[in-house]
Design a protein around this motif. Structure first.
Motif, PDB file in Angstrom:
ATOM      1  N   LEU A  17      25.188  15.856 -36.515  1.00  0.00           N
ATOM      2  CA  LEU A  17      24.057  14.941 -36.333  1.00  0.00           C
ATOM      3  C   LEU A  17      23.464  14.627 -37.693  1.00  0.00           C
ATOM      4  CD1 LEU A  17      22.195  16.998 -33.548  1.00  0.00           C
ATOM      5  CD2 LEU A  17      24.119  15.417 -33.260  1.00  0.00           C
ATOM      6  N   ARG A  18      23.292  13.342 -37.964  1.00  0.00           N
ATOM      7  CA  ARG A  18      22.719  12.961 -39.255  1.00  0.00           C
ATOM      8  C   ARG A  18      21.569  11.990 -39.049  1.00  0.00           C
ATOM      9  NH1 ARG A  18      28.400  11.437 -41.499  1.00  0.00           N
ATOM     10  NH2 ARG A  18      29.405  13.416 -41.061  1.00  0.00           N
ATOM     11  N   ASP A  19      20.361  12.471 -39.337  1.00  0.00           N
ATOM     12  CA  ASP A  19      19.172  11.608 -39.326  1.00  0.00           C
ATOM     13  C   ASP A  19      18.998  10.828 -38.027  1.00  0.00           C
ATOM     14  OD1 ASP A  19      18.018  12.195 -41.784  1.00  0.00           O
ATOM     15  OD2 ASP A  19      19.511  10.968 -42.831  1.00  0.00           O
ATOM     16  N   LEU A  20      19.203  11.509 -36.927  1.00  0.00           N
ATOM     17  CA  LEU A  20      19.030  10.834 -35.636  1.00  0.00           C
ATOM     18  C   LEU A  20      17.566  10.494 -35.415  1.00  0.00           C
ATOM     19  CD1 LEU A  20      21.115  12.796 -32.984  1.00  0.00           C
ATOM     20  CD2 LEU A  20      21.627  10.596 -34.057  1.00  0.00           C
ATOM     21  N   THR A  21      17.323   9.280 -34.962  1.00  0.00           N
ATOM     22  CA  THR A  21      15.957   8.893 -34.596  1.00  0.00           C
ATOM     23  C   THR A  21      15.977   8.330 -33.178  1.00  0.00           C
ATOM     24  OG1 THR A  21      16.200   6.646 -35.436  1.00  0.00           O
ATOM     25  CG2 THR A  21      15.352   8.295 -36.985  1.00  0.00           C
ATOM     26  N   LYS A  22      14.822   8.423 -32.543  1.00  0.00           N
ATOM     27  CA  LYS A  22      14.692   7.831 -31.217  1.00  0.00           C
ATOM     28  C   LYS A  22      13.228   7.478 -30.986  1.00  0.00           C
ATOM     29  CE  LYS A  22      16.075   6.865 -26.970  1.00  0.00           C
ATOM     30  NZ  LYS A  22      17.068   5.804 -26.704  1.00  0.00           N
ATOM     31  N   VAL A  33       9.861   9.762 -31.084  1.00  0.00           N
ATOM     32  CA  VAL A  33      10.139  11.119 -30.603  1.00  0.00           C
ATOM     33  C   VAL A  33      10.981  11.894 -31.625  1.00  0.00           C
ATOM     34  CG1 VAL A  33      11.067  12.504 -28.721  1.00  0.00           C
ATOM     35  CG2 VAL A  33      10.012  10.303 -28.232  1.00  0.00           C
ATOM     36  N   LEU A  34      12.103  11.332 -32.035  1.00  0.00           N
ATOM     37  CA  LEU A  34      12.931  12.001 -33.044  1.00  0.00           C
ATOM     38  C   LEU A  34      12.810  11.224 -34.358  1.00  0.00           C
ATOM     39  CD1 LEU A  34      16.127  12.701 -30.858  1.00  0.00           C
ATOM     40  CD2 LEU A  34      14.093  14.132 -31.144  1.00  0.00           C
ATOM     41  N   HIS A  35      12.499  11.944 -35.416  1.00  0.00           N
ATOM     42  CA  HIS A  35      12.211  11.285 -36.701  1.00  0.00           C
ATOM     43  C   HIS A  35      13.340  11.404 -37.706  1.00  0.00           C
ATOM     44  CE1 HIS A  35       7.594  11.819 -36.107  1.00  0.00           C
ATOM     45  NE2 HIS A  35       8.199  11.367 -35.039  1.00  0.00           N
ATOM     46  N   GLY A  36      14.382  12.135 -37.356  1.00  0.00           N
ATOM     47  CA  GLY A  36      15.443  12.370 -38.331  1.00  0.00           C
ATOM     48  C   GLY A  36      16.013  13.759 -38.091  1.00  0.00           C
ATOM     49  N   VAL A  37      16.799  13.858 -37.039  1.00  0.00           N
ATOM     50  CA  VAL A  37      17.362  15.152 -36.656  1.00  0.00           C
ATOM     51  C   VAL A  37      18.752  15.276 -37.264  1.00  0.00           C
ATOM     52  CG1 VAL A  37      18.334  16.426 -34.701  1.00  0.00           C
ATOM     53  CG2 VAL A  37      16.031  15.445 -34.531  1.00  0.00           C
ATOM     54  N   SER A  38      18.942  16.338 -38.024  1.00  0.00           N
ATOM     55  CA  SER A  38      20.241  16.602 -38.630  1.00  0.00           C
ATOM     56  C   SER A  38      20.642  18.033 -38.317  1.00  0.00           C
ATOM     57  CB  SER A  38      20.172  16.436 -40.154  1.00  0.00           C
ATOM     58  OG  SER A  38      19.832  15.095 -40.466  1.00  0.00           O
ATOM     59  N   SER A  53       6.125  21.272 -25.243  1.00  0.00           N
ATOM     60  CA  SER A  53       6.351  20.235 -24.241  1.00  0.00           C
ATOM     61  C   SER A  53       6.097  18.875 -24.882  1.00  0.00           C
ATOM     62  CB  SER A  53       5.388  20.470 -23.072  1.00  0.00           C
ATOM     63  OG  SER A  53       5.551  19.450 -22.126  1.00  0.00           O
ATOM     64  N   GLY A  54       7.005  17.946 -24.663  1.00  0.00           N
ATOM     65  CA  GLY A  54       6.860  16.611 -25.237  1.00  0.00           C
ATOM     66  C   GLY A  54       7.432  16.485 -26.640  1.00  0.00           C
ATOM     67  N   SER A  55       8.027  17.567 -27.169  1.00  0.00           N
ATOM     68  CA  SER A  55       8.534  17.508 -28.545  1.00  0.00           C
ATOM     69  C   SER A  55       9.870  16.759 -28.630  1.00  0.00           C
ATOM     70  CB  SER A  55       8.671  18.925 -29.121  1.00  0.00           C
ATOM     71  OG  SER A  55       9.555  19.687 -28.335  1.00  0.00           O
ATOM     72  N   GLY A  56      10.488  16.475 -27.482  1.00  0.00           N
ATOM     73  CA  GLY A  56      11.712  15.674 -27.526  1.00  0.00           C
ATOM     74  C   GLY A  56      12.983  16.424 -27.201  1.00  0.00           C
ATOM     75  N   LYS A  57      12.859  17.621 -26.636  1.00  0.00           N
ATOM     76  CA  LYS A  57      14.044  18.454 -26.373  1.00  0.00           C
ATOM     77  C   LYS A  57      14.991  17.778 -25.372  1.00  0.00           C
ATOM     78  CE  LYS A  57      11.524  21.855 -24.854  1.00  0.00           C
ATOM     79  NZ  LYS A  57      10.205  21.174 -24.919  1.00  0.00           N
ATOM     80  N   SER A  58      14.413  17.303 -24.268  1.00  0.00           N
ATOM     81  CA  SER A  58      15.271  16.655 -23.259  1.00  0.00           C
ATOM     82  C   SER A  58      15.868  15.370 -23.819  1.00  0.00           C
ATOM     83  CB  SER A  58      14.477  16.341 -21.985  1.00  0.00           C
ATOM     84  OG  SER A  58      14.028  17.534 -21.389  1.00  0.00           O
ATOM     85  N   THR A  59      15.073  14.649 -24.598  1.00  0.00           N
ATOM     86  CA  THR A  59      15.567  13.416 -25.228  1.00  0.00           C
ATOM     87  C   THR A  59      16.782  13.734 -26.095  1.00  0.00           C
ATOM     88  OG1 THR A  59      13.319  12.544 -25.247  1.00  0.00           O
ATOM     89  CG2 THR A  59      14.899  11.516 -26.757  1.00  0.00           C
ATOM     90  N   LEU A  60      16.688  14.790 -26.890  1.00  0.00           N
ATOM     91  CA  LEU A  60      17.796  15.177 -27.766  1.00  0.00           C
ATOM     92  C   LEU A  60      19.023  15.562 -26.936  1.00  0.00           C
ATOM     93  CD1 LEU A  60      18.985  15.838 -30.556  1.00  0.00           C
ATOM     94  CD2 LEU A  60      17.923  18.100 -30.384  1.00  0.00           C
ATOM     95  N   LYS A 228      10.271  20.138 -33.834  1.00  0.00           N
ATOM     96  CA  LYS A 228       8.864  20.071 -34.208  1.00  0.00           C
ATOM     97  C   LYS A 228       8.645  18.807 -35.013  1.00  0.00           C
ATOM     98  CE  LYS A 228       5.684  23.366 -36.308  1.00  0.00           C
ATOM     99  NZ  LYS A 228       5.687  24.648 -37.042  1.00  0.00           N
ATOM    100  N   SER A 229       7.627  18.067 -34.673  1.00  0.00           N
ATOM    101  CA  SER A 229       7.323  16.811 -35.363  1.00  0.00           C
ATOM    102  C   SER A 229       8.567  15.934 -35.513  1.00  0.00           C
ATOM    103  CB  SER A 229       6.729  17.077 -36.752  1.00  0.00           C
ATOM    104  OG  SER A 229       5.708  18.029 -36.679  1.00  0.00           O
ATOM    105  N   GLY A 230       9.412  15.946 -34.490  1.00  0.00           N
ATOM    106  CA  GLY A 230      10.569  15.058 -34.490  1.00  0.00           C
ATOM    107  C   GLY A 230      11.730  15.528 -35.334  1.00  0.00           C
ATOM    108  N   GLU A 231      11.624  16.752 -35.894  1.00  0.00           N
ATOM    109  CA  GLU A 231      12.740  17.273 -36.689  1.00  0.00           C
ATOM    110  C   GLU A 231      13.184  18.634 -36.161  1.00  0.00           C
ATOM    111  OE1 GLU A 231      12.259  16.984 -40.969  1.00  0.00           O
ATOM    112  OE2 GLU A 231      10.896  15.298 -40.664  1.00  0.00           O
ATOM    113  N   LEU A 232      14.422  18.991 -36.493  1.00  0.00           N
ATOM    114  CA  LEU A 232      15.010  20.224 -35.994  1.00  0.00           C
ATOM    115  C   LEU A 232      15.022  21.261 -37.115  1.00  0.00           C
ATOM    116  CD1 LEU A 232      16.215  20.848 -33.213  1.00  0.00           C
ATOM    117  CD2 LEU A 232      18.426  20.079 -34.075  1.00  0.00           C
ATOM    118  N   TYR A 233      14.418  22.425 -36.851  1.00  0.00           N
ATOM    119  CA  TYR A 233      14.376  23.492 -37.858  1.00  0.00           C
ATOM    120  C   TYR A 233      15.105  24.700 -37.328  1.00  0.00           C
ATOM    121  CZ  TYR A 233      10.648  20.650 -39.838  1.00  0.00           C
ATOM    122  OH  TYR A 233       9.927  19.611 -40.362  1.00  0.00           O
ATOM    123  N   GLU A 234      16.050  25.198 -38.115  1.00  0.00           N
ATOM    124  CA  GLU A 234      16.741  26.415 -37.677  1.00  0.00           C
ATOM    125  C   GLU A 234      15.860  27.618 -37.964  1.00  0.00           C
ATOM    126  OE1 GLU A 234      20.880  26.702 -38.575  1.00  0.00           O
ATOM    127  OE2 GLU A 234      21.071  28.348 -37.134  1.00  0.00           O
TER     128      GLU A 234
END
Ligand SMILES: Nc1ncnc2c1ncn2[C@@H]1O[C@H](COP(=O)(O)OP(=O)(O)OP(=O)(O)O)[C@@H](O)[C@H]1O
Ligand SMILES: [Mg+2]
Length: 235
Positions: A17-22, A33-38, A53-60, A228-234
């Motif tokens: 995944l590279r910089d996914l937005t939605k 919802v998603l600001h740049g998920v990599s 809740s509402g952070s975008g998990k289901s969307t992702l 969190k805030s539209g980004e994915l943190y490991e």
């Protein structure tokens, strides 16, 4: 399309995944919802995704499962660009390579557990009798052989969730995408479902990406991410 194991490069990541937005159209402003998920997920990995809740998990999860398209960015599954897939290709990919488990099982209550599971294989082109055989085996795997001929409406919550897992598994997917698979269950049934998922990951090398609020389930996955805030943190 080349979603056939013999043609898969074993070194390709399962997901890249590279910089996914939605974003969605809201009643007023757009909802970003998603600001740049990599992220990169390897074959066979077990991954938890947590977040408010509402952070975008289901969307992702929907995007990973080709049930939604990202706004921007890139998504590759086993090296294949999912954005380039048409609707038929996506449907075939979902049926053959992905298993879905949702918080609420979405089974057909007027059909038996066996029929619900077999249907998935029939949709995939398997003949009815072979599909029923496969379904029976998969129900055995989730410990539900004794309930195969029960209408889903007659099953307990935990049994329904295990039926939903059997339905997700019957096509032997490469990845299981699960949204709150234990969310609707009590502690005992939740643990049973969690044990089952971990066992399938270990025995069948099936990858899984599990959205969960359940810290115990999240803790058992090999990798944990927070959205969190539209980004994915490991973590
Ligand atoms: N189809 C849609 N149209 C407009 N907004 C949407 C749509 N789907 C989701 N959203 C918004 O996107 C945000 C993220 O939703 P999502 O369902 O992905 O959250 P979540 O992290 O799964 O939450 P939960 O833990 O409550 O299930 C929410 O604020 C929601 O209102
Ligand atoms: Mg959700």
């Amino acid at each position: 399309m080349n979603f056939f194991p013999e043609r898969q490069n074993a070194r390709q990541p399962l997901y890249s995944l590279r910089d996914l937005t939605k974003e969605f159209d809201g009643p007023g402003e757009k909802v970003r919802v998603l600001h740049g998920v990599s992220a990169e997920i390897q074959m066979g990995e077990s991954v938890a995704v947590v977040g408010a809740s509402g952070s975008g998990k289901s969307t992702l999860l929907h995007i990973l499962g080709t049930l939604a398209k990202p706004g921007g960015g890139e998504i590759f599954f086993c090296g294949e660009n999912l954005r380039a897939l048409d609707a038929d290709g996506a449907a075939r990919l979902r049926n053959e390579k992905m298993g879905f488990v949702f918080q609420f099982h979405h089974l057909l209550p007027e059909f038996t557990a066996l029929e619900n599971v077999a249907m998935q294989a029939i949709i995939g082109g398997t003949a009815r009798s072979a599909a029923l055989k496969k379904a029976k085996k998969t129900l055995e795997q989730v410990g539900l052989a004794q309930r195969a001929d029960f209408n889903v409406g007659m099953l307990s919550g935990g049994e329904r969730q295990r039926t939903a897992i059997a339905r997700a598994l019957v096509q032997k997917p490469m990845v299981l995408l699960a949204d709150e698979p234990t969310g609707d269950l009590d502690e005992k049934n939740g643990r049973m479902v969690a044990d089952l998922l971990m066992q399938l990951n270990a025995d069948q090398e099936m990858s899984m990406i599990v959205v969960t609020h359940n810290p115990e389930l999240a803790g058992r996955m090999a990798r944990r991410f927070e959205l969190k805030s539209g980004e994915l943190y490991e973590q």
